[in-house]
Design a protein around this motif. Sequence first.
Motif, short mmCIF file in Angstrom:
data_model
loop_
_atom_site.label_atom_id
_atom_site.label_comp_id
_atom_site.label_asym_id
_atom_site.label_seq_id
_atom_site.Cartn_x
_atom_site.Cartn_y
_atom_site.Cartn_z
N LEU A 4 -4.33 7.44 11.03
CA LEU A 4 -3.17 7.14 10.22
C LEU A 4 -2.11 8.17 10.53
O LEU A 4 -2.43 9.34 10.73
CB LEU A 4 -3.52 7.25 8.73
CG LEU A 4 -2.31 7.05 7.81
CD1 LEU A 4 -2.32 5.66 7.22
CD2 LEU A 4 -2.32 8.05 6.67
N THR A 6 2.15 9.27 9.45
CA THR A 6 3.43 8.97 8.83
C THR A 6 4.53 9.66 9.63
O THR A 6 4.29 10.71 10.21
CB THR A 6 3.52 9.46 7.37
OG1 THR A 6 3.62 10.89 7.35
CG2 THR A 6 2.32 9.03 6.57
N SER A 25 -0.61 13.32 9.95
CA SER A 25 -1.53 12.48 10.70
C SER A 25 -2.97 12.83 10.37
O SER A 25 -3.31 14.00 10.16
CB SER A 25 -1.27 12.57 12.20
OG SER A 25 -1.78 13.76 12.72
N ILE A 49 1.27 5.95 0.75
CA ILE A 49 0.39 5.40 1.79
C ILE A 49 -0.42 4.23 1.26
O ILE A 49 -0.69 3.28 1.99
CB ILE A 49 -0.54 6.50 2.34
CG1 ILE A 49 0.30 7.58 3.04
CG2 ILE A 49 -1.57 5.92 3.29
CD1 ILE A 49 -0.49 8.77 3.51
N ILE A 62 -0.90 2.67 10.89
CA ILE A 62 -2.35 2.73 11.08
C ILE A 62 -2.62 2.33 12.51
O ILE A 62 -2.31 1.20 12.90
CB ILE A 62 -3.08 1.77 10.12
CG1 ILE A 62 -3.26 2.41 8.77
CG2 ILE A 62 -4.40 1.36 10.68
CD1 ILE A 62 -4.51 2.01 8.05
N ARG A 75 -2.73 -3.59 3.04
CA ARG A 75 -3.19 -2.24 3.42
C ARG A 75 -4.68 -2.08 3.23
O ARG A 75 -5.34 -1.36 3.96
CB ARG A 75 -2.44 -1.19 2.60
CG ARG A 75 -1.01 -1.15 3.00
CD ARG A 75 -0.26 0.02 2.46
NE ARG A 75 1.14 -0.36 2.33
CZ ARG A 75 2.13 0.51 2.18
NH1 ARG A 75 1.88 1.79 2.12
NH2 ARG A 75 3.37 0.08 2.07
N ILE A 80 -7.45 0.86 4.14
CA ILE A 80 -7.14 1.98 3.25
C ILE A 80 -7.67 1.69 1.86
O ILE A 80 -7.46 0.60 1.32
CB ILE A 80 -5.61 2.18 3.15
CG1 ILE A 80 -5.07 2.56 4.51
CG2 ILE A 80 -5.27 3.26 2.13
CD1 ILE A 80 -3.57 2.76 4.51
#
Lengths: 249, 335, 292
Positions: A4, A6, A25, A49, A62, A75, A80
């Motif tokens: 994952l 961002t 990350s 998230i 992702i 998600r 997640i």
Amino acid sequence: MSLLRTERLTKHFGETRAVDGVDFSVNEGEFLSLVGTNGAGKTTLVNLISAFLLPDSGRILIGDRDITHASVDERIRAGIARSFQLVNLFDDLSVLDNAALAIFAREGKTKRVFSLAERDTAVTQEATELLGQFGLAAKAQGPAGGLAQGERKLLDVAVAYALRPRLLFLDEPTSGVSTRDKAQIMDTVSSVVRGGGVTAVVIEHDMDVVFKYSDRVVVMHEGRFLADGPPEAIRANADVAKYLLGTDV
Amino acid sequence: MSAPQAPSLVRRAAAAAAVLAALLVVPAVAGTYQTQLLTYGLTLAIAALGFNLLLGYSGLLSFGHSAFFGTGAYAVALMMRYLGVTSMELFILGGIACSAVLAALFGVVCVRHTRIFFAILTLALSQVLWTLAYKFFWITGGTDGLRVPFSKLTLLGGLVGFPGADAFAKFITSYYYYVLAAFCVCVALMWLIVHSPFGKTLQAIRDNETRARFLGVRIWRYRWLAFLVSGIFTGVAGSLWVPLNGLTTPDVLYWPQSGKIVFFAVLGGFRNFTGPMIGAVIFNYLEVYAVAVTEYWQITLGVILIVLVTFLPAGIVGSAARLAARFKRRREAAP
Amino acid sequence: MEIVVIQVLNSLFYAAVLFLIAAGLSLIFGVMGIVNMAHGSFYALGAYVTAWSVAAAASAIPPAALFIFLPLGAIAVAVIGLAIEPTLIRRFYRRPEEYQLLVTFGLLLVLEDVIRLVWGGTPRTASGLVDSLGLLQIGGLPYPVYNLAMIGVGIAAALGLWAFVYRTKFGVLLRATAQDRRMAAALGIDVGRIYSLAFGLGCFMAGLAGAIVVPSQAAVLGMGVEVIVLSFVVVVIGGLGSLEGALVGALIVSALRTITIQFWEEIELAALYLIAAIVLLILPTGLFGKKA
């Protein structure tokens, strides 16, 4: 490639920048602790998230799939799952049902009308095993609302874990629990999660817990990352000591 | 607040069988008037059963279930009057179809929002239907309503009819068994529904909407389905009720009718399966005997509702179950 | 043309009434988070109390002075509300929503029948008040000055309420408690007293609406529940918990109602419901609403 990540993720609440351009990350198989003072932005980051909140700017990915605007269930399907700081359980359903429900949801069986839930042996068995792993098997038939606080925390984690996520976010799994129970909870959580090969991000305040169980520690302060590394490095970090621990190294 | 342990499946089945056996012999021992009264009770019990899928199992309080009851009733009356239908099976199908369409359409509006808006929107829906029923009087008969005489009715695909002078007693007995059969089917179906994965999901949504959402459950879709099923059951109740009553008027859509259905569930206890049905049957008897005593029935109802909600929120069945559980625990604890 | 002006004025008059009801409902919801299902019954009570007291005093008091019974009727209703909140409703704030709705629904049943018990089934009027203000000529058509006066009352109420909530110290306390009850209590605010007063104020507004309307339209049984649908449509469109929403919603609903009555009377309520449904689909919390 990270599991994952961002990119410049940002969320404001009025004037406050709760999450301020964060590049985060997570690598596969890590057991990561996310720490920081109150208001540092940890829960907001997890909320962003997991789709509890939508970001003002930035991206969430992702693998190579952009999920920034994906819905909650998208998600979840991407892998997640999360537990909550204030325990969120189905209090009037039995402990077993709580776990079973997560499995039904995962298997897409929640719309089944013409079958009895308890007769689905595959689900019941898996739920029972899961509860066993988390040490809740004895309480399976009782209502979830009747569990002690520590057990509730464990069940919350178990329900999220039952979704067989790739990435599990745990929001303060030991808060509100006595010190002795904290160790017990983290032992259970850590062994089950690592044993299942699930990547975990744990928000935690208790630094002893953090240093004992994590592979990697990320420190947040005022919406940004202050430090990121293995526990020993964090312990030696002067900034962390100043802002977080209130001590001099 | 923890629910008492449910008794085993075998014991519950035995209890149900006993109740069924008792219900089967009622016409033989009780006479026409009492049989008729109980038939009313059974139709109201089906309405309560449908209603409680929303309140007890989904946490949605509808103040407009008279919309479905009335739709079921008017569907029958309109089919008889304008389409010349006489078969009860067709009437039931018509009731199901009309309630389903109503629930499907208005479910989209009603369930998407908070539970408070749900209560408001359902109440408003029933009021709208009520005004339509009496304003379009050239179709619906207005306040005079539409008659549904049993003499024109046929059961079992035309096998059983009620012509002739002495038909009333025969009608009451036959219709009682017919409604009883429908009641058993409804109870069995609903029992299956609430114990299915779907039913568990509804309860989960009721208990913790956020958590359910974070299990990937699309909340409003399930509420819509529950609304649809609930509407159909209550519509069937209305369809079964109207031949017994012989007449349907806009009163059946008016808000006190919704209030009664709510009352059944609160009286019996809406956190369990049988509570609302028992509440409906008890209420049916109460109403008949109390209306004879006081003209101000609505005040009584309102006061009892307030008292129930304040002091006895588990209702009659719920409280009885708790007492039984406490008694059992004490017995087990005693040396 | 004159007819259009008259229709607009009628619409404004009814909007004033709807605004008062909806603002009261929104106030109670905004501060305490409950929807009072019996709110329409307080409206009805205001109408009946005013009509009854006007009729009772008509012989003794000159017509102009009878206007005192409008606010008095509203105050009477507020007093009833002040009595009911701590005894009946307060214990339900922390309980799940169903119980709050159920207890106020029980209150609805009781109040509707109490009205029947006290005043019976005949409609009650206070039309003398309308007559006493005379008529105004609008392009050759006579129009009651009363309606214009009541539009004025509506505007005054809107301004007064806004000033009260946003400009007075009590208003600050009200808004603080509405935002965060525990915080307010922690700051030493007597939350119970605020709740009672908010509830009383909400009932006052509903009662005032009834008092205003009864000289123009007779008080009849069932008027409380009838107005529930309309006031709910107002808060759905305008947004529950918002003062501006109540005002805008009331204007819109009243205008729509006037138009539908003009062209196809039977579907008035159905059309309004449909419009509320459409608004909800596009704007789930209404135009100005806050999330519950």
